[in-house]
Every structure is written in structure tokens, then in C-alpha cells.
Design a protein around this motif. Structure first.
Motif, PDB file in Angstrom:
ATOM      1  N   PRO A 125     -10.994 -33.884 -20.860  1.00 34.82           N
ATOM      2  CA  PRO A 125     -10.738 -34.648 -22.082  1.00 34.82           C
ATOM      3  C   PRO A 125      -9.306 -35.149 -22.082  1.00 34.82           C
ATOM      4  N   ALA A 127      -7.417 -36.370 -24.656  1.00 32.59           N
ATOM      5  CA  ALA A 127      -6.584 -36.263 -25.850  1.00 32.59           C
ATOM      6  C   ALA A 127      -6.833 -34.933 -26.536  1.00 32.59           C
ATOM      7  N   ASP A 128      -5.781 -34.136 -26.710  1.00 36.72           N
ATOM      8  CA  ASP A 128      -5.925 -32.869 -27.409  1.00 36.72           C
ATOM      9  C   ASP A 128      -5.552 -33.056 -28.878  1.00 36.72           C
ATOM     10  N   ASP A 129      -5.627 -31.974 -29.657  1.00 35.51           N
ATOM     11  CA  ASP A 129      -5.394 -32.071 -31.092  1.00 35.51           C
ATOM     12  C   ASP A 129      -3.995 -32.566 -31.416  1.00 35.51           C
ATOM     13  N   LEU A 132      -3.830 -36.267 -30.903  1.00 34.59           N
ATOM     14  CA  LEU A 132      -4.579 -36.976 -31.940  1.00 34.59           C
ATOM     15  C   LEU A 132      -3.815 -36.980 -33.255  1.00 34.59           C
ATOM     16  N   LEU A 178      -4.398 -41.491 -26.446  1.00 40.40           N
ATOM     17  CA  LEU A 178      -5.858 -41.499 -26.464  1.00 40.40           C
ATOM     18  C   LEU A 178      -6.457 -41.434 -25.051  1.00 40.40           C
ATOM     19  N   ARG A 193     -12.013 -46.396 -28.381  1.00 44.01           N
ATOM     20  CA  ARG A 193     -11.619 -45.012 -28.083  1.00 44.01           C
ATOM     21  C   ARG A 193     -11.053 -44.345 -29.341  1.00 44.01           C
ATOM     22  N   GLU A 196     -13.949 -43.490 -31.509  1.00 39.62           N
ATOM     23  CA  GLU A 196     -14.721 -42.388 -30.922  1.00 39.62           C
ATOM     24  C   GLU A 196     -14.078 -41.035 -31.226  1.00 39.62           C
ATOM     25  N   LEU A 197     -12.734 -40.986 -31.194  1.00 38.42           N
ATOM     26  CA  LEU A 197     -12.005 -39.737 -31.421  1.00 38.42           C
ATOM     27  C   LEU A 197     -11.675 -39.505 -32.890  1.00 38.42           C
TER      28      LEU A 197
END
Length: 285
Positions: A125, A127-129, A132, A178, A193, A196-197
Motif C-alpha cells: 500500500p 499511503a499510510d494513515d 493520508l 497518495l 486515487r 479511492e483513499l
């Protein structure tokens, strides 16, 4: 060059090397803020750009090229590159930013992607928290909503309440946050993207690029826009009349000899010529 070492082991081997103290990016003994390999170069040249506002592409490239030049003659180049290419337990680069072992961040990420493809491992993945959360700041939210509505970079910047350079800088940062490659990603890919996130609200309508894909984070000279959309016509603006409606030019009609005859196109506008564009645009929601 790749390695199966853990980041901790690779880092320890790098620092234990007998020539570690002579590395090019070490502080100069007489000028602590300058590089030992080139006293004219700041130690910040190897790291990511962290100041407010955008960094001009020409300035960034000159900085990175100077850092890479020092790396080429560094006595711990090989060990530094091994460390720069190591992965964490969750499949990310141990050092995702800056120049290490003579390789830029983008080059190391490309090597990571190629390595994982060869091994048949799906990409981690992107992008982590924390990333974001950074993409959800007020400025970046305003930029995303503006970008969803507009395709012209000047209008994107205006609706987001910033200048064009700052707008493009935030767009570049969003690509990284992202998990997109800012050198190849299009505006449409960036917005999809983000949706989506969950960074871009699902209710925000995305205006399509049109016939030619638009760069997610264009360079100021337009070079990457041309790489993404090589057939896109050059946009002409009349000096002194920036408020006139701008349209894409239709292809010229071919002549009997096979060449194309230039075609003129009249642009009609319902607004008075003296009305500036800023009076008819409302800020981004």
C-alpha cells in the motif's frame, strides 16, 4: 544493486565502514553546515525540500545533480546504496526521501517496484494513515477540490487561493502522499486515487481532462505535460487580454500537397473585454 539485509543491519554496516567519516555528505570540518565533498554545497542538498512554497524544477535538479556528483566519488557509495535500497518489514523503502548512494528517491522507488514485480510480489500500500492525514490538510483539500473542478493550472491555483508555483508544489506533494509517480501520473489518476483513499469526498464531481490527459503536477516549463500528452496543442494567450476565453485549436486542414494549411479561429466571448476573470470566478467549495 539490491540487498536482502534489514535496514538496521545495512545502516550499521554503513556506519561501521572505515571510510564512513570521509563520506561526501558529512559536515565539512571548517564549515559544519556545508558538505565535506563540496564545501559550496549545503548539507540539505541530499534531503527532500522542506521549506514553505514550491521549489523551481531547475533549482531542484541543480541541487540533486550536485549531490549526485559528490556521491560518485564517495568512498562509501556502494554501502550507502545498499542501505538506500533496503526495505522495511511492511515492504517500504527504509529511506524513501532524498539522495542516497547516488540515487534519487524516484530512482530507488522504481528499483523497488521492479524488484517486487520480478519476485511476483504485489506492491505494498502506497499511503499510510500519517500520509493520508497530511493529504487532508486545509490547503491540500482546497487544492484537490479546485483540481477536480478545473483543468487549467492558473484557474486551479486561483480557486485554491494560492499562486501557480505553490499550487503545483502541493500537487506534487499529493502525488507522493497518495503513492503516485509524479513524473507519470495524470490529473485524473491523482483525483481518482484521492477518492479511492477517502481523501477527496465521494460527492465531489471530477471534470474530465478532455481529449488530452493533464499532468498531475506539471513542471513550470510544461515538459512533463508534453510527455504525458504529446499531441496536445500549445495554448496561446494574447498579451494584454488574459481574460479572453481560451479554446483548443482545431487541426489545420490538409492541402493537396499533403501539408497542413494554418487555420485561424475566432473566439467569441459574452463578457466585456475590460472585465477581469477574477470577478466572475467563485472560490472553491
Amino acid at each position: 544493486m539490491t540487498s536482502t539485509l534489514t535496514p538496521e543491519t545495512a545502516r550499521q554496516q554503513l556506519e561501521d565502514h572505515r571510510h564512513w567519516r570521509y563520506r561526501g555528505c558529512a559536515p565539512d570540518p571548517d564549515q559544519p553546515g556545508r558538505a565535506q565533498g563540496n564545501p559550496d554545497l549545503s548539507l540539505d542538498a541530499w534531503g527532500p525540500y522542506t521549506e514553505e512554497g514550491g521549489e523551481a524544477p531547475s533549482v531542484r535538479n541543480a541541487r540533486l545533480e550536485a549531490a549526485e556528483t559528490v556521491c560518485r566519488t564517495c568512498p562509501v557509495l556502494a554501502e550507502c546504496r545498499v542501505y538506500g535500497l533496503t526495505e522495511t518489514a511492511d515492504g517500504r523503502l527504509a529511506e524513501p526521501e532524498g539522495v542516497l548512494g547516488g540515487m534519487r528517491s524516484l530512482d530507488r522507488h522504481k528499483a523497488l517496484i521492479a524488484r517486487r514485480r520480478e519476485a511476483g510480489v504485489p506492491a505494498a500500500p502506497a499511503a499510510d494513515d500519517a500520509r493520508l492525514d497530511e493529504a487532508r490538510t486545509a490547503q491540500k483539500q482546497a487544492l484537490l477540490k479546485s483540481l477536480a473542478r478545473e483543468t487549467d493550472e492558473e484557474l486551479v491555483a486561483y480557486r485554491a487561493g494560492m499562486d501557480v508555483r505553490t499550487s503545483n508544489w502541493h500537487r506534487s506533494l499529493l502525488c507522493g502522499l497518495l503513492g503516485l509517480d509524479k513524473e507519470t501520473a495524470s490529473r485524473q489518476q491523482l483525483l481518482e486515487r484521492a477518492r479511492e483513499l477517502g481523501v477527496l469526498p465521494a460527492g465531489v464531481r471530477i471534470a474530465p481532462d478532455g481529449r488530452w490527459p493533464i499532468a498531475a503536477a506539471p513542471n513550470t516549463d510544461g515538459s512533463r505535460q508534453r510527455r504525458i500528452a504529446p499531441a496536445r496543442p500549445v495554448q496561446l494567450v494574447l498579451p494584454g487580454f488574459p481574460h479572453l476565453a481560451r479554446v483548443r485549436r482545431a487541426p489545420a486542414a490538409p492541402t493537396t500537397s499533403g501539408t497542413r494549411r494554418p487555420r485561424l479561429r475566432i473566439v467569441r466571448t459574452v463578457q466585456p473585454l475590460t472585465l477581469p476573470i477574477t470577478t466572475v470566478l467563485e472560490p472553491a467549495a
